[in-house]
Write a protein that holds these residues in place. Structure first.
Motif, mmCIF file in Angstrom:
data_model
loop_
_atom_site.group_PDB
_atom_site.id
_atom_site.type_symbol
_atom_site.label_atom_id
_atom_site.label_comp_id
_atom_site.label_asym_id
_atom_site.label_seq_id
_atom_site.Cartn_x
_atom_site.Cartn_y
_atom_site.Cartn_z
ATOM 1 N N ILE A 88 0.952 -1.172 -0.036
ATOM 2 C CA ILE A 88 0.001 0.048 0.082
ATOM 3 C C ILE A 88 0.930 1.417 -0.058
ATOM 4 N N GLY A 89 0.345 2.228 -0.331
ATOM 5 C CA GLY A 89 0.871 3.786 -0.013
ATOM 6 C C GLY A 89 0.258 4.597 0.628
ATOM 7 N N VAL A 90 0.717 5.436 1.288
ATOM 8 C CA VAL A 90 0.054 6.429 2.239
ATOM 9 C C VAL A 90 0.240 7.691 1.707
ATOM 10 N N ASP A 91 -0.526 8.370 1.498
ATOM 11 C CA ASP A 91 -0.592 10.102 1.174
ATOM 12 C C ASP A 91 -0.836 10.685 2.208
ATOM 13 N N ARG A 92 -0.202 11.244 3.223
ATOM 14 C CA ARG A 92 -0.498 11.791 4.496
ATOM 15 C C ARG A 92 -1.314 13.185 4.183
ATOM 16 N N THR A 93 -0.428 13.831 3.292
ATOM 17 C CA THR A 93 -0.898 15.229 2.449
ATOM 18 C C THR A 93 -2.468 15.238 2.336
ATOM 19 N N GLN A 94 -2.941 14.117 1.569
ATOM 20 C CA GLN A 94 -4.433 14.220 1.522
ATOM 21 C C GLN A 94 -4.993 13.201 2.160
ATOM 22 N N GLY A 95 -4.335 12.573 2.861
ATOM 23 C CA GLY A 95 -5.168 11.527 3.941
ATOM 24 C C GLY A 95 -5.817 10.289 3.177
ATOM 25 N N LEU A 96 -5.017 9.715 2.372
ATOM 26 C CA LEU A 96 -5.374 8.605 1.537
ATOM 27 C C LEU A 96 -4.509 7.243 1.665
ATOM 28 N N ILE A 97 -5.068 6.265 1.604
ATOM 29 C CA ILE A 97 -4.500 4.917 1.197
ATOM 30 C C ILE A 97 -4.714 4.603 0.174
ATOM 31 N N ILE A 158 -5.666 0.248 8.761
ATOM 32 C CA ILE A 158 -5.723 1.538 9.562
ATOM 33 C C ILE A 158 -4.341 1.634 10.371
ATOM 34 N N ILE A 159 -3.962 0.496 10.972
ATOM 35 C CA ILE A 159 -2.852 0.330 11.712
ATOM 36 C C ILE A 159 -1.776 0.813 11.004
ATOM 37 N N ARG A 160 -1.557 0.262 9.777
ATOM 38 C CA ARG A 160 -0.328 0.802 8.993
ATOM 39 C C ARG A 160 -0.494 2.220 8.637
ATOM 40 N N TYR A 161 -1.790 2.796 8.348
ATOM 41 C CA TYR A 161 -1.933 4.166 8.031
ATOM 42 C C TYR A 161 -1.483 5.118 9.301
ATOM 43 N N LEU A 162 -1.746 4.631 10.521
ATOM 44 C CA LEU A 162 -1.629 5.406 11.728
ATOM 45 C C LEU A 162 0.019 5.360 11.965
ATOM 46 N N ARG A 163 0.441 4.184 11.774
ATOM 47 C CA ARG A 163 2.100 4.007 11.996
ATOM 48 C C ARG A 163 2.859 4.843 10.914
ATOM 49 N N SER A 164 2.358 5.126 9.846
ATOM 50 C CA SER A 164 3.073 5.947 8.891
ATOM 51 C C SER A 164 3.053 7.402 9.248
#
Length: 177
Positions: A88-97, A158-164
């Protein structure tokens, strides 16, 4: 052939609607997509609500709950393990996975639907089966398995998103040499 057409004709319309939804969601999952954490929560949340509603509306809740829980626990592990290997990729600026396309949900959904449908048809054709707790509870175990897989997959992502997010905070706080 007459029995097959009678089975199909005797199947409630909502069952075909569920099959259509499974195919639609599975086909959608074949393509890469971007989802917000909230958007990612919708389908597992709906499955959990329907599963719990079905379970709790049963008159044999005490008998069925262990079967549902066993399926759910197994499903949590399978779903979480599957999500952990996804790239997966996490885009923190747009809040997307960013999630890759996969046939996992289409295949799994069709298998679980087919198993549950076959059990229900078998019980309808053989009334003695429905009197035995194992066969009566087995569709609930399958439902728990699917619910658990969906919830485990969601929780892992969600855990991976939050860890990022944590990794991003730590890298911003680490002083440069």
């Amino acid at each position: 052939m007459h029995t097959l057409s009678a089975i199909i004709a005797g199947t409630p319309l909502w069952v075909w609607g569920v099959l259509g939804l499974i195919v639609y969601l599975g086909m959608t999952a074949l393509h890469p997509g971007r989802r917000s954490p909230v958007g990612l929560s919708l389908v597992p949340g709906i499955f959990l609500a329907v599963s719990l509603g079905t379970l709790l509306s049963s008159t044999r809740l005490a008998d069925l709950l262990p079967f549902w829980l066993a399926g759910c626990i197994l499903g949590l592990g399978i779903g979480a393990a599957w999500a952990m290997v996804l790239r997966i990729g996490v885009d923190r600026t747009q809040g997307l996975i960013h999630i890759p396309g996969t046939a996992f949900w289409l295949v799994t959904g069709l298998i679980l639907f087919g198993i549950r449908y076959a059990i229900e048809v078998s019980m309808a054709l053989n009334g003695d089966m429905a009197q035995k707790l194992f066969w009566f509870a087995l569709p609930y175990a399958v439902m728990g398995l699917g619910t658990g897989m969906s919830a485990g997959w969601w929780a892992s992502l969600i855990i991976r998103y939050l860890r990022s997010a944590e990794a991003g905070k730590m890298s911003r706080q680490t002083p440069s040499p």
